[in-house]
Write a protein that holds these residues in place. Sequence first.
Motif, mmCIF file in Angstrom:
data_model
loop_
_atom_site.group_PDB
_atom_site.id
_atom_site.type_symbol
_atom_site.label_atom_id
_atom_site.label_comp_id
_atom_site.label_asym_id
_atom_site.label_seq_id
_atom_site.Cartn_x
_atom_site.Cartn_y
_atom_site.Cartn_z
ATOM 1 N N PHE A 140 -25.002 20.956 -19.005
ATOM 2 C CA PHE A 140 -24.683 19.546 -18.635
ATOM 3 C C PHE A 140 -24.444 19.011 -17.271
ATOM 4 N N GLY A 141 -24.110 19.684 -16.543
ATOM 5 C CA GLY A 141 -23.331 19.183 -15.183
ATOM 6 C C GLY A 141 -21.855 18.967 -15.105
ATOM 7 N N MET A 142 -21.237 19.169 -13.969
ATOM 8 C CA MET A 142 -19.957 19.064 -13.700
ATOM 9 C C MET A 142 -19.430 17.614 -14.155
ATOM 10 N N LEU A 143 -18.313 17.859 -14.781
ATOM 11 C CA LEU A 143 -17.492 16.647 -15.382
ATOM 12 C C LEU A 143 -17.133 15.747 -14.621
ATOM 13 N N VAL A 144 -16.774 15.985 -13.084
ATOM 14 C CA VAL A 144 -16.252 15.192 -12.080
ATOM 15 C C VAL A 144 -17.769 14.138 -11.871
ATOM 16 N N LEU A 145 -18.940 15.015 -11.797
ATOM 17 C CA LEU A 145 -19.835 13.964 -11.195
ATOM 18 C C LEU A 145 -20.347 13.203 -12.446
ATOM 19 N N ARG A 146 -20.485 13.611 -13.599
ATOM 20 C CA ARG A 146 -20.657 12.879 -15.020
ATOM 21 C C ARG A 146 -19.836 11.619 -14.777
ATOM 22 N N ARG A 147 -18.551 11.826 -14.724
ATOM 23 C CA ARG A 147 -17.480 10.747 -14.739
ATOM 24 C C ARG A 147 -18.260 9.644 -13.661
ATOM 25 N N ILE A 149 -20.798 8.779 -12.288
ATOM 26 C CA ILE A 149 -22.183 8.231 -12.783
ATOM 27 C C ILE A 149 -21.750 7.559 -13.807
ATOM 28 N N ALA A 150 -21.040 7.841 -14.830
ATOM 29 C CA ALA A 150 -20.881 7.031 -15.901
ATOM 30 C C ALA A 150 -20.095 5.607 -15.510
ATOM 31 N N GLU A 151 -18.953 5.773 -14.657
ATOM 32 C CA GLU A 151 -18.466 4.658 -13.956
ATOM 33 C C GLU A 151 -19.474 3.476 -13.533
ATOM 34 N N ARG A 152 -20.510 4.262 -12.781
ATOM 35 C CA ARG A 152 -21.430 3.357 -12.080
ATOM 36 C C ARG A 152 -22.129 2.550 -13.319
ATOM 37 N N TYR A 153 -22.899 3.013 -14.335
ATOM 38 C CA TYR A 153 -23.515 2.503 -15.230
ATOM 39 C C TYR A 153 -22.857 1.550 -15.907
ATOM 40 N N THR A 154 -21.300 2.143 -16.361
ATOM 41 C CA THR A 154 -20.565 1.047 -17.092
ATOM 42 C C THR A 154 -20.569 -0.365 -16.257
ATOM 43 N N ALA A 155 -20.233 -0.137 -14.747
ATOM 44 C CA ALA A 155 -20.171 -1.397 -13.773
ATOM 45 C C ALA A 155 -21.505 -2.176 -14.004
ATOM 46 N N ARG A 156 -22.293 -1.397 -14.111
ATOM 47 C CA ARG A 156 -23.873 -2.078 -14.244
ATOM 48 C C ARG A 156 -23.986 -2.834 -15.394
ATOM 49 N N GLY A 157 -23.173 -2.722 -16.369
ATOM 50 C CA GLY A 157 -23.342 -3.299 -17.750
ATOM 51 C C GLY A 157 -23.890 -2.519 -18.939
ATOM 52 N N LEU A 158 -23.886 -1.220 -18.699
ATOM 53 C CA LEU A 158 -24.336 -0.317 -19.637
ATOM 54 C C LEU A 158 -23.100 0.690 -19.960
ATOM 55 N N ALA A 161 -20.094 6.959 -21.327
ATOM 56 C CA ALA A 161 -19.229 8.037 -21.200
ATOM 57 C C ALA A 161 -20.101 9.425 -20.703
ATOM 58 N N PRO A 162 -19.155 10.400 -20.081
ATOM 59 C CA PRO A 162 -19.581 11.391 -19.591
ATOM 60 C C PRO A 162 -20.435 12.401 -20.559
ATOM 61 N N GLU A 163 -20.113 12.278 -21.723
ATOM 62 C CA GLU A 163 -20.880 13.093 -22.752
ATOM 63 C C GLU A 163 -22.493 12.390 -22.809
ATOM 64 N N GLU A 164 -22.496 11.481 -22.480
ATOM 65 C CA GLU A 164 -23.994 10.798 -22.800
ATOM 66 C C GLU A 164 -24.733 11.084 -21.284
ATOM 67 N N LEU A 165 -24.304 11.958 -20.435
ATOM 68 C CA LEU A 165 -24.965 12.241 -19.165
ATOM 69 C C LEU A 165 -25.310 13.753 -19.305
ATOM 70 N N MET A 166 -26.560 14.053 -18.781
ATOM 71 C CA MET A 166 -26.926 15.476 -18.157
ATOM 72 C C MET A 166 -27.270 15.299 -16.648
ATOM 73 N N ILE A 167 -26.756 16.273 -15.884
ATOM 74 C CA ILE A 167 -27.235 16.438 -14.535
ATOM 75 C C ILE A 167 -28.115 17.363 -14.500
ATOM 76 N N THR A 168 -29.112 17.047 -13.785
ATOM 77 C CA THR A 168 -30.382 18.129 -13.567
ATOM 78 C C THR A 168 -30.817 18.310 -12.133
ATOM 79 N N ARG A 317 -29.511 9.682 -18.928
ATOM 80 C CA ARG A 317 -28.528 8.660 -19.569
ATOM 81 C C ARG A 317 -29.114 8.762 -20.865
ATOM 82 N N ALA A 318 -28.745 9.471 -22.061
ATOM 83 C CA ALA A 318 -29.154 9.302 -23.255
ATOM 84 C C ALA A 318 -28.046 9.399 -24.119
#
Length: 472
Positions: A140-147, A149-158, A161-168, A317-318
């Motif tokens: 899934f990827g490190m929680l610190v990075l998923r958090r 990125i999740a904050e960036r999506y939220t700020a952009r209007g989407l 949550a970290p659980e909706e992200l996978m780092i590849t 993001r899914a």
Amino acid sequence: MNTLSARALALLMVDWRGSNGPAYAALADRVRLLVLDGRIPLGTRLPAERELAAQLGLSRTTVSAAYAELRDTGYLDSVRGSGSTARLPRDGGVDLDLLAEAPLDFSKASLPALPAVAQAAQAAVDRLPSFLGDSGFDPFGMLVLRRAIAERYTARGLPTAPEELMITVGAQAAIHLLARTLLARGDRAIVESPGYPHAFEALKSAGARLVPVAVTTDDGWDVAGLEQAFQRTSPTVAYLMPEFQNPTGKTMDDDLRARVAALAEREGTTIIVDETMTGLGLDGQDRPLPFPVNRGVVVIGSVGKSIWGGLRIGWVRAERELIQRMARVRFASDLGTPILDQLIVAELVPDYEQILAGRRAYLRQGRDHLTRRLRAALPQWRVPHVEGGIVAWVNLGAPLSSQLALAARNEGLVIGAGPRFGLDGVFERFLRIPFGQPADQIDQAVVALASAWSSVARHTVRLDDAELAHVV
């Protein structure tokens, strides 16, 4: 083993007789370029000499000499009774294969690394010891990075949550993983034409049958063609780059995004939205909102185009259910993303908006510089106004892109021919030219292109109407 028919190879070889030299040498040169550009995948069995000769209207002796030339230079393996298969030279000493040593590599749409990468790397090394007690294997990827990125999506209007992200391991790995998760052999997949060739390869490797939809620098997406593609094929997947599409630089407006989402929902299609160029608008335009992610939409992102390609970090993001499915599929190919790279990117994400602002300013200068130099040196070419992204999709005015790319190698410039970005040999009239390199390299590339163009234009061969049908 993949097999290339004589007809399919002929479609890739429009206007291959580009010089006054021997026909066998011109034929060998074109096949060599097709292998180097990836349009003939390694290991593909080429058509028999007699079949290709009949398709091209040549003597078998000419085709035999071309195949012999390709064997001698290391681009074919031939076994009696088994045919000839494409490969690359093993000794790396072939004159035309300048990929590893050409002073100018414009085959990649990329930017130099930010100076901040070194600083972030040092900070990441300092943080690394606190993570060394873990196994390091994490799909899934490190929680610190998923958090972050999740904050960036939220700020952009989407909201995310970290659980909706996978780092590849980069965006390309994300495309491959989604293709393996979503597709079965024979499924249809809509792609843009021209488009991202590595996405084509990822979808085809999962068994997809590609359905191209036209995108142009003048009008963007062929809306009628897009609607017909959905209605006629009921695709399983549609891979789209709606913001600063590679290579045309076009962006979907809100109405078209809504129409595409509605079409996908009606046909049960999953849209893979590639956001690797997001935020790279060059004219001060407002940024569109992200595609709303639901059961039918997933988003891919990466730092390869904004921070540095050497940081192999991408993400998906899914919905959580799809992320879980991807994790199960992922273990068949890799066991996670490198920890140190993730920590470096986590250091940079809080400053991502400032990073994008700096990249936009840098790319704007590169775009304008390339445009001026091309219009001065090659006024017969049509250079479009690029709205955003990293590349210009330039119309040469003649179907000579493959010949030009081959001639450019002799000038020390590696650049992908237009057909690399389409299917079935189209786009011989176009060349994708990146402008993320420093100004002095852009100058050198334009000089090399002008010299190569002078060479190929002297030997232009006029095509008949049947041949022009395969040229876009």
